[in-house]
Scaffold this active site. Structure first.
Site, PDB file in Angstrom:
ATOM      1  N   HIS A 195       0.833  -1.209   0.000  1.00 36.23           N
ATOM      2  CA  HIS A 195       0.000   0.000   0.000  1.00 36.23           C
ATOM      3  C   HIS A 195       0.868   1.260   0.000  1.00 36.23           C
ATOM      4  O   HIS A 195       1.912   1.326   0.663  1.00 36.23           O
ATOM      5  CB  HIS A 195      -1.009  -0.014   1.152  1.00 36.23           C
ATOM      6  CG  HIS A 195      -0.462   0.218   2.529  1.00 36.23           C
ATOM      7  ND1 HIS A 195      -0.259   1.466   3.058  1.00 36.23           N
ATOM      8  CD2 HIS A 195      -0.116  -0.660   3.508  1.00 36.23           C
ATOM      9  CE1 HIS A 195       0.185   1.366   4.294  1.00 36.23           C
ATOM     10  NE2 HIS A 195       0.286   0.076   4.596  1.00 36.23           N
TER      11      HIS A 195
ATOM     12  N   ASP B 219       6.154   2.891   5.987  1.00 35.38           N
ATOM     13  CA  ASP B 219       4.886   2.164   6.092  1.00 35.38           C
ATOM     14  C   ASP B 219       3.857   2.871   5.210  1.00 35.38           C
ATOM     15  O   ASP B 219       3.282   3.870   5.612  1.00 35.38           O
ATOM     16  CB  ASP B 219       4.433   2.140   7.549  1.00 35.38           C
ATOM     17  CG  ASP B 219       3.125   1.419   7.761  1.00 35.38           C
ATOM     18  OD1 ASP B 219       2.639   0.753   6.834  1.00 35.38           O
ATOM     19  OD2 ASP B 219       2.576   1.536   8.875  1.00 35.38           O
TER      20      ASP B 219
ATOM     21  N   GLU C 168      -5.106   1.752   2.908  1.00 38.14           N
ATOM     22  CA  GLU C 168      -4.896   0.659   3.861  1.00 38.14           C
ATOM     23  C   GLU C 168      -4.985   1.160   5.285  1.00 38.14           C
ATOM     24  O   GLU C 168      -5.526   0.473   6.162  1.00 38.14           O
ATOM     25  CB  GLU C 168      -3.527   0.006   3.608  1.00 38.14           C
ATOM     26  CG  GLU C 168      -3.299  -1.299   4.354  1.00 38.14           C
ATOM     27  CD  GLU C 168      -2.695  -1.129   5.743  1.00 38.14           C
ATOM     28  OE1 GLU C 168      -2.585  -2.133   6.465  1.00 38.14           O
ATOM     29  OE2 GLU C 168      -2.339   0.008   6.119  1.00 38.14           O
ATOM     30  N   GLU C 169      -4.450   2.347   5.549  1.00 37.78           N
ATOM     31  CA  GLU C 169      -4.377   2.871   6.911  1.00 37.78           C
ATOM     32  C   GLU C 169      -5.744   3.218   7.487  1.00 37.78           C
ATOM     33  O   GLU C 169      -5.873   3.441   8.692  1.00 37.78           O
ATOM     34  CB  GLU C 169      -3.479   4.118   6.954  1.00 37.78           C
ATOM     35  CG  GLU C 169      -2.025   3.869   6.571  1.00 37.78           C
ATOM     36  CD  GLU C 169      -1.243   3.088   7.609  1.00 37.78           C
ATOM     37  OE1 GLU C 169      -1.824   2.762   8.667  1.00 37.78           O
ATOM     38  OE2 GLU C 169      -0.066   2.796   7.363  1.00 37.78           O
TER      39      GLU C 169
ATOM     40  N   GLU D 135       4.625  -5.764   3.413  1.00 42.54           N
ATOM     41  CA  GLU D 135       4.368  -4.776   4.457  1.00 42.54           C
ATOM     42  C   GLU D 135       5.607  -4.507   5.298  1.00 42.54           C
ATOM     43  O   GLU D 135       6.651  -5.138   5.118  1.00 42.54           O
ATOM     44  CB  GLU D 135       3.252  -5.292   5.377  1.00 42.54           C
ATOM     45  CG  GLU D 135       1.883  -4.701   5.122  1.00 42.54           C
ATOM     46  CD  GLU D 135       1.741  -3.267   5.623  1.00 42.54           C
ATOM     47  OE1 GLU D 135       2.751  -2.667   6.074  1.00 42.54           O
ATOM     48  OE2 GLU D 135       0.611  -2.741   5.574  1.00 42.54           O
TER      49      GLU D 135
ATOM     50  N   HIS E  48       5.077   4.401  12.464  1.00 43.12           N
ATOM     51  CA  HIS E  48       4.160   5.538  12.560  1.00 43.12           C
ATOM     52  C   HIS E  48       4.777   6.719  13.306  1.00 43.12           C
ATOM     53  O   HIS E  48       4.095   7.429  14.052  1.00 43.12           O
ATOM     54  CB  HIS E  48       2.834   5.127  13.200  1.00 43.12           C
ATOM     55  CG  HIS E  48       1.914   4.411  12.250  1.00 43.12           C
ATOM     56  ND1 HIS E  48       0.542   4.373  12.412  1.00 43.12           N
ATOM     57  CD2 HIS E  48       2.166   3.722  11.107  1.00 43.12           C
ATOM     58  CE1 HIS E  48       0.005   3.674  11.427  1.00 43.12           C
ATOM     59  NE2 HIS E  48       0.980   3.271  10.619  1.00 43.12           N
TER      60      HIS E  48
END
Length: 356
Positions: free
Chosen positions: A67, A179, A212-213, A235, A322
């Protein structure tokens, strides 16, 4: 990693792409995929789907998905004094936001701002012990009125932290948004390698998914449209090789020790064994993660699409997920590309993934 691939990775992770606003990153993906794919399309959700035709007729369909969306913010409200209030997009850690430089991506181009809050000197003791709520933060772009701000920024404009990719020691790098733009990068690199090696025994689909998030949304729609026999999500995974992490709970995963292969209910056992076989034969270091439940990644929606898909999750160990300083090893990226490329040429037919 050679200079060309590093430049691609840097450009991709630095392109603004909060969930729902991914097209700056997707334009880069399309540019990189068009020279190597037989077909590149963008669906109504914004997923970029590249296809390389199989060597023969009736081949199984293999989908690789990473993603390209990242966490970020969205402009919510502008007050009369020109301060901008915002909402998080995805799982943003509120601890880390005050004091950050940000870019607001408006129609006229990016606008620099800073995230402000009440100084610690003006906070009560109890306030100092709690996380500042997003509604108590604001963005200051240097304007003095709402009208000044509205000439530059609109409600709903996406916002990203103003940080990019930098090198640490050895092959360690840091950036926001590894990410999972790192996953989209790996998918593109696998397709480039497959094109270089020759027609594969599978109909190969490389997908840069969106949203995706905020709920695995692009993964769900793209897998439904492709209807693959085998699907692998690429991922980031939690590295546990830094202080204050409980390895008894998560397992032991080290940056620089190879990709992480998930094992559990979300993963087809025959596909897991084939990945392990590829790693052994190609002398690629891998790490195994036990995951008793659904993984919370695109692998979850891939597995459950239509009548079911042989799914797997291949992750790159990442520290500080994150945050603005996500850290990984370039060698782990290269080894993941090697592993997935090798897998492409070991898939024979759909039947080899039926559990027995």
């Amino acid at each position: 990693m050679n200079d060309t691939d590093f430049a691609f990775l840097k450009e991709l992770v630095e392109a603004p792409s909060p969930s729902g606003y991914e097209q700056p990153a997707q334009r880069i993906m399309r540019r990189e995929l068009e020279p190597v794919a037989d077909e590149v399309t963008t669906d109504v959700m914004g997923n970029v789907i590249a296809r390389i035709a199989a060597a023969g007729e009736g081949a199984p369909r293999l989908m690789l998905a990473g993603h390209c969306d990242e966490i970020g913010f969205m402009v919510k409200y502008v007050d009369d004094a020109g301060f901008i209030f915002f909402s998080p997009i995805g799982g943003v850690d509120a601890h880390l936001v005050p004091g950050q430089r940000v870019l607001i991506h408006g129609t006229g181009g990016p606008v620099l701002g800073v995230v402000g809050k009440k100084p610690i000197h003006m906070m009560e003791t109890k306030e100092r012990e709690t996380v500042v709520k997003f509604k108590a933060m604001f963005i200051d772009i240097g304007c003095s009125s709402r009208s000044e701000v509205e000439a530059l920024v609109a409600i709903g404009d996406p916002v990203t932290l103003k940080v990019g990719l930098e090198r640490l020691q050895g092959d360690r790098v840091i950036s926001r948004a590894f990410d999972d733009k790192m996953g989209a990068f790996i998918v593109a690199r696998v397709l480039q390698e497959v094109r270089r090696r020759g027609a594969p025994p599978v109909e190969l689909y490389g997908v840069s998914t969106v949203q995706e998030e905020v709920g695995l949304r692009g993964g769900a729609t793209s897998v439904y449209g492709i209807d693959p026999d085998i699907g692998i999500a690429v991922e980031v995974g939690f590295a546990t090789d830094f202080p204050e992490v409980d390895k008894k709970e998560l397992g032991e995963f080290k940056v620089g020790s190879g990709p992480i292969l998930s094992r559990g209910a979300n993963v087809n056992p025959a596909l897991f064994e084939l990945l392990m076989e590829c790693a052994r034969d190609e002398k690629i270091p891998v790490q195994v993660m036990a995951q008793a439940r659904a993984t919370g990644t695109d692998a979850n929606v891939i597995q459950l699409s239509r009548g079911g898909v042989a799914a797997a999750l291949v992750s790159v160990p990442l520290r500080y997920m994150h945050t603005p300083v996500e850290l990984l090893s370039l060698s782990d990226l290269e080894n993941t590309v090697r592993l997935l490329t090798a897998l492409v040429y070991r898939i024979r037919d759909r039947g080899q993934f039926i559990p027995n």
